[in-house]
Motif scaffolding. Structure first.
Motif, PDB file in Angstrom:
ATOM      1  N   ASN A 276     -61.730 -50.241 -85.528  1.00  0.00           N
ATOM      2  CA  ASN A 276     -63.092 -50.679 -85.344  1.00  0.00           C
ATOM      3  C   ASN A 276     -62.949 -52.303 -85.140  1.00  0.00           C
ATOM      4  OD1 ASN A 276     -65.564 -50.861 -84.014  1.00  0.00           O
ATOM      5  ND2 ASN A 276     -66.174 -49.263 -84.919  1.00  0.00           N
ATOM      6  N   TYR A 277     -63.862 -52.813 -84.773  1.00  0.00           N
ATOM      7  CA  TYR A 277     -63.950 -54.490 -85.074  1.00  0.00           C
ATOM      8  C   TYR A 277     -64.561 -54.627 -86.432  1.00  0.00           C
ATOM      9  CZ  TYR A 277     -64.289 -54.560 -79.840  1.00  0.00           C
ATOM     10  OH  TYR A 277     -63.861 -54.417 -78.403  1.00  0.00           O
ATOM     11  N   GLU A 278     -64.220 -55.960 -86.872  1.00  0.00           N
ATOM     12  CA  GLU A 278     -65.133 -55.998 -87.961  1.00  0.00           C
ATOM     13  C   GLU A 278     -66.338 -56.301 -88.167  1.00  0.00           C
ATOM     14  OE1 GLU A 278     -62.321 -57.961 -86.712  1.00  0.00           O
ATOM     15  OE2 GLU A 278     -60.817 -58.075 -88.162  1.00  0.00           O
ATOM     16  N   SER A 279     -67.151 -56.048 -88.965  1.00  0.00           N
ATOM     17  CA  SER A 279     -68.677 -55.824 -89.146  1.00  0.00           C
ATOM     18  C   SER A 279     -69.187 -56.296 -90.592  1.00  0.00           C
ATOM     19  CB  SER A 279     -69.377 -54.736 -88.821  1.00  0.00           C
ATOM     20  OG  SER A 279     -68.715 -53.461 -89.575  1.00  0.00           O
ATOM     21  N   VAL A 280     -70.432 -56.419 -90.741  1.00  0.00           N
ATOM     22  CA  VAL A 280     -71.258 -56.711 -92.064  1.00  0.00           C
ATOM     23  C   VAL A 280     -72.224 -55.612 -92.238  1.00  0.00           C
ATOM     24  CG1 VAL A 280     -72.531 -58.337 -93.246  1.00  0.00           C
ATOM     25  CG2 VAL A 280     -70.618 -59.203 -91.709  1.00  0.00           C
ATOM     26  N   ASN A 281     -72.290 -55.224 -93.455  1.00  0.00           N
ATOM     27  CA  ASN A 281     -73.353 -54.316 -94.048  1.00  0.00           C
ATOM     28  C   ASN A 281     -74.188 -55.033 -94.925  1.00  0.00           C
ATOM     29  OD1 ASN A 281     -72.173 -52.307 -92.326  1.00  0.00           O
ATOM     30  ND2 ASN A 281     -71.160 -51.203 -94.129  1.00  0.00           N
ATOM     31  N   VAL A 282     -75.413 -54.673 -95.074  1.00  0.00           N
ATOM     32  CA  VAL A 282     -76.440 -55.380 -95.995  1.00  0.00           C
ATOM     33  C   VAL A 282     -77.264 -54.356 -96.496  1.00  0.00           C
ATOM     34  CG1 VAL A 282     -76.128 -57.673 -94.727  1.00  0.00           C
ATOM     35  CG2 VAL A 282     -78.084 -56.039 -94.305  1.00  0.00           C
ATOM     36  N   GLY A 283     -77.586 -54.568 -97.812  1.00  0.00           N
ATOM     37  CA  GLY A 283     -78.730 -53.701 -98.288  1.00  0.00           C
ATOM     38  C   GLY A 283     -79.520 -54.431 -99.383  1.00  0.00           C
ATOM     39  N   ALA A 284     -80.761 -53.740 -99.734  1.00  0.00           N
ATOM     40  CA  ALA A 284     -81.591 -54.231-100.744  1.00  0.00           C
ATOM     41  C   ALA A 284     -82.244 -52.915-101.628  1.00  0.00           C
ATOM     42  CB  ALA A 284     -82.634 -55.082-100.438  1.00  0.00           C
ATOM     43  N   GLY A 297     -81.367 -51.114 -95.687  1.00  0.00           N
ATOM     44  CA  GLY A 297     -80.129 -51.686 -95.457  1.00  0.00           C
ATOM     45  C   GLY A 297     -79.992 -51.630 -93.559  1.00  0.00           C
ATOM     46  N   TYR A 298     -78.697 -52.476 -93.470  1.00  0.00           N
ATOM     47  CA  TYR A 298     -78.541 -52.457 -92.099  1.00  0.00           C
ATOM     48  C   TYR A 298     -76.882 -52.383 -92.040  1.00  0.00           C
ATOM     49  CZ  TYR A 298     -78.561 -53.317 -87.086  1.00  0.00           C
ATOM     50  OH  TYR A 298     -78.538 -53.205 -85.678  1.00  0.00           O
ATOM     51  N   GLU A 299     -76.345 -51.336 -91.261  1.00  0.00           N
ATOM     52  CA  GLU A 299     -74.933 -51.037 -91.042  1.00  0.00           C
ATOM     53  C   GLU A 299     -74.664 -51.537 -89.853  1.00  0.00           C
ATOM     54  OE1 GLU A 299     -71.823 -47.238 -91.512  1.00  0.00           O
ATOM     55  OE2 GLU A 299     -73.869 -46.836 -91.418  1.00  0.00           O
ATOM     56  N   GLY A 300     -73.444 -52.231 -89.873  1.00  0.00           N
ATOM     57  CA  GLY A 300     -72.712 -52.697 -88.626  1.00  0.00           C
ATOM     58  C   GLY A 300     -73.249 -53.762 -87.992  1.00  0.00           C
ATOM     59  N   LEU A 301     -73.729 -54.821 -88.580  1.00  0.00           N
ATOM     60  CA  LEU A 301     -73.788 -56.126 -88.119  1.00  0.00           C
ATOM     61  C   LEU A 301     -72.914 -56.665 -87.413  1.00  0.00           C
ATOM     62  CD1 LEU A 301     -76.002 -57.565 -90.929  1.00  0.00           C
ATOM     63  CD2 LEU A 301     -77.018 -57.334 -88.446  1.00  0.00           C
ATOM     64  N   PHE A 307     -71.689 -48.512 -80.473  1.00  0.00           N
ATOM     65  CA  PHE A 307     -71.210 -47.887 -81.765  1.00  0.00           C
ATOM     66  C   PHE A 307     -72.275 -47.240 -82.505  1.00  0.00           C
ATOM     67  CE2 PHE A 307     -68.035 -51.309 -80.868  1.00  0.00           C
ATOM     68  CZ  PHE A 307     -67.030 -50.646 -80.964  1.00  0.00           C
ATOM     69  N   GLU A 308     -73.819 -47.244 -82.147  1.00  0.00           N
ATOM     70  CA  GLU A 308     -74.779 -46.444 -82.751  1.00  0.00           C
ATOM     71  C   GLU A 308     -75.044 -46.572 -84.051  1.00  0.00           C
ATOM     72  OE1 GLU A 308     -76.453 -45.519 -80.425  1.00  0.00           O
ATOM     73  OE2 GLU A 308     -75.203 -45.147 -78.636  1.00  0.00           O
ATOM     74  N   ARG A 309     -75.183 -47.691 -84.488  1.00  0.00           N
ATOM     75  CA  ARG A 309     -75.445 -48.028 -86.149  1.00  0.00           C
ATOM     76  C   ARG A 309     -76.579 -48.850 -86.251  1.00  0.00           C
ATOM     77  NH1 ARG A 309     -70.351 -48.199 -88.839  1.00  0.00           N
ATOM     78  NH2 ARG A 309     -68.940 -46.770 -87.262  1.00  0.00           N
TER      79      ARG A 309
END
Length: 352
Positions: A276-284, A297-301, A307-309
Motif C-alpha cells: 500500500n501507500y505510506e500513511s500516518v495513524n494518530v491517536g489520543a 484516533g484516525y487511521e490512514g492519513l 482505502f476505506e479508513r
C-alpha cells in the motif's frame, strides 16, 4: 496540585507532536504511483489486534503494552514489569467474516515470553460451478491462522527489544498455503516532552506462500480440436508464490498531562507497507485515575477514500482484582471503514 503540567504546556507539546508526525512521513510517499494492494499473501496479518490500539487509530508501535504488544511490538512486553497478562478479542468483520485473537505473556528468561493465536474465518458458502450454478450440494469455507511465540525484554531502564516467530496458514476448501514469519521491535523512552517514547517494528518478514491441495487438480483435454482423444488427462494448475505483507512502522508517544488524577497520551505512527501507500495513524487516550479510558484516533492519513479508513473511538475500564494486585480490563472500540460502515471490536484482559 495533582497535575504536574498545566494547560499552558499542552499547546507547545502538541506542536512538537505535529512536527514529529511531519518528520515521520516518508519522503517518498508522493513518489509512489502504484499501491501494490493485493500483491501479498496473508492479508489477515494486517488486521489490528486489541480494542485499545484499534480505538487509537492503530497507532500502537511506541505505546504497545501488555498482551497487545504480542501483535504491535514485542518490545512492549517489558512494560508488564513482574506481572503477566492474558487477553482475548473478537470482531464481527465485514460480510459475515470473524476475527479472533487470544494471547498471554508471562515473566520468564529475564524478560517476558508470550504466545498468541489469530483466526480469521469465512463462513460456509455453496459450491457453484459453470454447469451447476444453483449449487452442487457441497459447501466450502476458508480460514486463516497465525500461531505466534514472542519474547521481549528491557535491555536498560529506557531501551527494550522484542521478537516474534509465527507459523502462518491460509486455507480455502481443500487447498492451503503455509509459511513462517518474524516480527522485530524496539522501544526507547526519553525524558523529553512528557516522557516521549520512540518505537519501531518490522512485521511479517519471512517465507513466501503458495497454495497447494486437492482443488488445484484438474482433468483437461490437451487438444480439444482432435476428436476421439482422451479428454480427461490428470493435470494441476501451476500457481505462483506470494510474499507475506512485510511492513515497517515507526512512531512516537507522549503524555503531556500525567498525574494520579488524569493522564493524556498522544501517539503518532508512520507506516511503510509492502502492499500500500505510506500513511500516518494518530491517536489520543484520556485516562481518569487509570481506571476509565476515553480513546480516539484516525487511521490512514494520506490514503485516498478508496482505502476505506477513517475515524475510530473507544472506551475502557480497568477494575482491581480482589487478590494479587491484578487488574481486569474490558475495552470496546468502533473502527470506521468509510462507505463500508464500521466494525465493533470487543476485548478483555486480565493482568496478574
Amino acid at each position: 496540585g495533582d497535575i504536574r503540567r498545566g494547560e499552558t504546556s499542552l499547546a507547545p507539546t502538541m506542536g512538537w507532536a505535529i512536527a514529529l508526525a511531519m518528520l515521520l512521513v516518508p519522503l517518498g510517499a508522493q513518489a509512489q504511483n502504484v499501491s501494490k494492494v493485493g500483491t501479498t499473501s496473508g492479508q489477515f496479518l494486517k488486521i489490528g489486534v486489541g480494542a485499545r490500539s484499534v480505538a487509537l487509530g492503530a497507532s500502537g508501535v511506541a505505546d504497545a503494552q501488555g498482551a497487545e504488544a504480542l501483535y504491535w511490538n514485542p518490545a512492549g512486553l517489558s512494560r508488564l514489569g513482574t506481572q503477566g497478562e492474558a487477553m482475548a478479542m473478537h470482531t464481527d468483520h465485514l460480510a459475515g467474516l470473524t476475527h479472533d485473537f487470544v494471547g498471554a505473556a508471562l515473566p520468564a528468561l529475564g524478560g517476558h515470553v508470550g504466545i498468541a493465536a489469530t483466526v480469521f474465518s469465512v463462513p460456509d458458502d455453496e459450491v457453484r460451478t459453470y454447469d451447476q450454478q444453483q449449487g452442487t450440494g457441497e459447501t466450502f469455507d476458508a480460514t486463516s491462522l497465525a500461531l505466534a511465540l514472542s519474547y521481549g525484554r528491557a535491555v536498560t531502564d529506557r531501551f527494550s527489544v522484542g521478537a516474534t516467530g509465527k507459523f502462518v496458514q491460509e486455507r480455502i476448501w481443500n487447498s492451503s498455503a503455509r509459511g513462517v514469519a518474524f516480527d522485530l521491535g524496539v522501544q526507547f523512552r526519553t525524558d523529553f516532552w512528557g516522557g516521549l517514547t520512540l518505537g519501531a517494528a518490522l512485521y511479517n518478514f519471512g517465507s513466501d506462500m503458495k497454495m497447494d491441495g486437492r482443488d488445484i487438480a484438474a482433468q483437461i483435454d490437451p487438444d480439444p480440436r482432435i476428436e476421439g482423444n482422451n479428454g480427461q488427462i490428470p493435470a494441476q494448475y501451476r500457481l505462483d508464490s506470494w510474499s507475506l505483507p512485510t511492513d515497517f512502522q515507526i512512531g512516537v508517544t507522549m503524555q503531556p498531562i500525567s498525574s494520579r488524577l488524569q493522564t493524556l497520551t498522544l501517539s503518532v505512527d508512520a507506516l511503510h507497507p509492502a502492499s500500500n501507500y505510506e500513511s500516518v495513524n494518530v491517536g489520543a487516550e484520556y485516562a481518569v485515575r487509570d481506571r476509565v479510558f476515553l480513546r480516539g484516533g484516525y487511521e490512514g492519513l494520506g490514503l485516498g477514500e478508496e482505502f476505506e479508513r477513517g475515524l475510530s473511538a473507544g472506551v475502557g475500564v480497568a477494575l482491581p482484582l480482589p487478590y494479587g494486585g491484578g487488574l481486569a480490563k474490558i475495552d470496546y472500540a468502533y473502527q470506521g471503514k468509510g462507505r463500508l460502515g464500521g466494525l465493533h471490536v470487543v476485548g478483555a484482559a486480565v493482568t496478574f
